[in-house]
Motif scaffolding. Structure first.
Motif, PDB file in Angstrom:
ATOM      1  N   MET A 123      -4.131 -25.845  13.640  1.00  0.00           N
ATOM      2  CA  MET A 123      -5.529 -26.208  13.567  1.00  0.00           C
ATOM      3  C   MET A 123      -5.637 -27.734  13.515  1.00  0.00           C
ATOM      4  SD  MET A 123      -8.665 -25.312  10.931  1.00  0.00           S
ATOM      5  CE  MET A 123      -7.728 -24.990   9.531  1.00  0.00           C
ATOM      6  N   GLN A 124      -6.507 -28.284  14.337  1.00  0.00           N
ATOM      7  CA  GLN A 124      -6.749 -29.726  14.356  1.00  0.00           C
ATOM      8  C   GLN A 124      -7.580 -30.119  13.135  1.00  0.00           C
ATOM      9  OE1 GLN A 124      -5.703 -32.181  16.655  1.00  0.00           O
ATOM     10  NE2 GLN A 124      -6.422 -33.395  14.947  1.00  0.00           N
ATOM     11  N   ARG A 125      -7.172 -31.173  12.473  1.00  0.00           N
ATOM     12  CA  ARG A 125      -7.909 -31.669  11.312  1.00  0.00           C
ATOM     13  C   ARG A 125      -8.739 -32.870  11.742  1.00  0.00           C
ATOM     14  NH1 ARG A 125      -3.108 -32.292   7.190  1.00  0.00           N
ATOM     15  NH2 ARG A 125      -2.188 -33.123   9.068  1.00  0.00           N
ATOM     16  N   LEU A 126      -9.986 -32.932  11.259  1.00  0.00           N
ATOM     17  CA  LEU A 126     -10.927 -33.992  11.614  1.00  0.00           C
ATOM     18  C   LEU A 126     -11.533 -34.572  10.354  1.00  0.00           C
ATOM     19  CD1 LEU A 126     -12.701 -35.524  13.725  1.00  0.00           C
ATOM     20  CD2 LEU A 126     -14.293 -33.583  13.582  1.00  0.00           C
ATOM     21  N   ALA A 127     -11.501 -35.881  10.239  1.00  0.00           N
ATOM     22  CA  ALA A 127     -12.143 -36.585   9.123  1.00  0.00           C
ATOM     23  C   ALA A 127     -13.200 -37.510   9.713  1.00  0.00           C
ATOM     24  CB  ALA A 127     -11.114 -37.391   8.331  1.00  0.00           C
ATOM     25  N   LEU A 128     -14.444 -37.363   9.261  1.00  0.00           N
ATOM     26  CA  LEU A 128     -15.543 -38.206   9.709  1.00  0.00           C
ATOM     27  C   LEU A 128     -16.009 -39.050   8.533  1.00  0.00           C
ATOM     28  CD1 LEU A 128     -17.559 -35.558  11.751  1.00  0.00           C
ATOM     29  CD2 LEU A 128     -16.006 -37.316  12.643  1.00  0.00           C
ATOM     30  N   PHE A 129     -16.248 -40.333   8.807  1.00  0.00           N
ATOM     31  CA  PHE A 129     -16.666 -41.256   7.763  1.00  0.00           C
ATOM     32  C   PHE A 129     -17.924 -41.996   8.187  1.00  0.00           C
ATOM     33  CE2 PHE A 129     -12.112 -40.814   7.247  1.00  0.00           C
ATOM     34  CZ  PHE A 129     -11.981 -40.607   5.883  1.00  0.00           C
ATOM     35  N   ASP A 130     -18.760 -42.301   7.213  1.00  0.00           N
ATOM     36  CA  ASP A 130     -19.893 -43.185   7.440  1.00  0.00           C
ATOM     37  C   ASP A 130     -19.339 -44.605   7.532  1.00  0.00           C
ATOM     38  OD1 ASP A 130     -22.633 -43.968   7.650  1.00  0.00           O
ATOM     39  OD2 ASP A 130     -22.619 -44.512   5.536  1.00  0.00           O
ATOM     40  N   LEU A 131     -19.998 -45.446   8.298  1.00  0.00           N
ATOM     41  CA  LEU A 131     -19.540 -46.825   8.478  1.00  0.00           C
ATOM     42  C   LEU A 131     -19.997 -47.729   7.334  1.00  0.00           C
ATOM     43  CD1 LEU A 131     -18.108 -48.857  10.386  1.00  0.00           C
ATOM     44  CD2 LEU A 131     -20.331 -49.219  11.470  1.00  0.00           C
ATOM     45  N   ASP A 132     -21.295 -47.838   7.165  1.00  0.00           N
ATOM     46  CA  ASP A 132     -21.864 -48.813   6.236  1.00  0.00           C
ATOM     47  C   ASP A 132     -21.642 -48.434   4.777  1.00  0.00           C
ATOM     48  OD1 ASP A 132     -22.761 -50.009   8.535  1.00  0.00           O
ATOM     49  OD2 ASP A 132     -24.796 -49.219   8.381  1.00  0.00           O
ATOM     50  N   ASP A 133     -20.971 -49.309   4.067  1.00  0.00           N
ATOM     51  CA  ASP A 133     -20.670 -49.165   2.647  1.00  0.00           C
ATOM     52  C   ASP A 133     -19.772 -47.974   2.333  1.00  0.00           C
ATOM     53  OD1 ASP A 133     -21.957 -51.522   1.848  1.00  0.00           O
ATOM     54  OD2 ASP A 133     -23.900 -50.513   1.940  1.00  0.00           O
ATOM     55  N   THR A 134     -19.123 -47.442   3.353  1.00  0.00           N
ATOM     56  CA  THR A 134     -18.055 -46.469   3.158  1.00  0.00           C
ATOM     57  C   THR A 134     -16.775 -47.071   3.732  1.00  0.00           C
ATOM     58  OG1 THR A 134     -19.596 -44.610   3.269  1.00  0.00           O
ATOM     59  CG2 THR A 134     -17.264 -44.126   3.620  1.00  0.00           C
ATOM     60  N   LEU A 135     -16.783 -47.340   5.027  1.00  0.00           N
ATOM     61  CA  LEU A 135     -15.621 -47.985   5.647  1.00  0.00           C
ATOM     62  C   LEU A 135     -15.696 -49.502   5.566  1.00  0.00           C
ATOM     63  CD1 LEU A 135     -15.063 -45.808   8.840  1.00  0.00           C
ATOM     64  CD2 LEU A 135     -13.851 -45.709   6.657  1.00  0.00           C
ATOM     65  N   VAL A 136     -16.886 -50.040   5.625  1.00  0.00           N
ATOM     66  CA  VAL A 136     -17.059 -51.494   5.554  1.00  0.00           C
ATOM     67  C   VAL A 136     -18.025 -51.844   4.436  1.00  0.00           C
ATOM     68  CG1 VAL A 136     -16.567 -51.843   8.018  1.00  0.00           C
ATOM     69  CG2 VAL A 136     -18.936 -51.549   7.263  1.00  0.00           C
TER      70      VAL A 136
END
Length: 150
Positions: free
Chosen positions: A1-14
């Motif tokens: 099974m392919q695993r996928l992680a999605l992140f918000d950009l503003d104030d999560t990643l940057v």
């Protein structure tokens, strides 16, 4: 099974808030305004206006500026990709996820002309497989807040 992680950009990643504070100080300096103006801008930004047209309309009105809203927004966007920083531990975490076989992507409610340059400039692009802006997909959708999605 392919695993996928999605992140918000503003104030999560940057760290968008820190970059915004710098840009607010630059704005106040360029318009001959003081620290109170910076504080007001930061407070207005924390209210989470989803569209910068609304934000800059309020700024224009509050400071009685002659520049059109579009020009204020253009001025803001010009340097933001260079001010936004992604902490090294975030980049390392994204790299670990990819090394462990995860597909990593960014989903943001920011507009394409605001978020995409930040994503490309800050090297999250090399750690993530894709980027998708979704600011206008859901009518009445509001920005994320520190307490969760509103």
């Amino acid at each position: 099974m392919q695993r996928l992680a999605l992140f918000d950009l503003d104030d999560t990643l940057v760290d968008l808030d820190a970059a915004f504070a710098v840009r607010a100080a630059e704005f106040a300096g360029a318009h001959g305004l003081g620290q109170q103006a910076v504080d007001w801008l930061v407070a207005l930004n924390r209210q989470g206006y989803p569209h910068r047209e609304v934000f800059f309309a309020k700024v224009r009105e509050h400071f009685a500026l002659a520049e059109p809203v579009e020009e204020l927004w253009r001025w803001y966007r010009r340097r933001m990709p260079y001010l936004v920083r992604c902490r090294p531990e975030v980049m390392e975490g994204l790299a670990r996820l990819r090394a462990d076989g995860w597909k990593v992507g960014i989903v943001t409610n920011g507009t394409a002309n605001s978020s995409r340059p930040v994503w490309l400039r800050r090297s999250t692009a090399v750690r993530c497989r894709g980027w998708r802006g979704c600011a206008n997909l859901i009518p009445g959708c509001l920005r994320s807040r520190p307490s969760g999605v509103v």
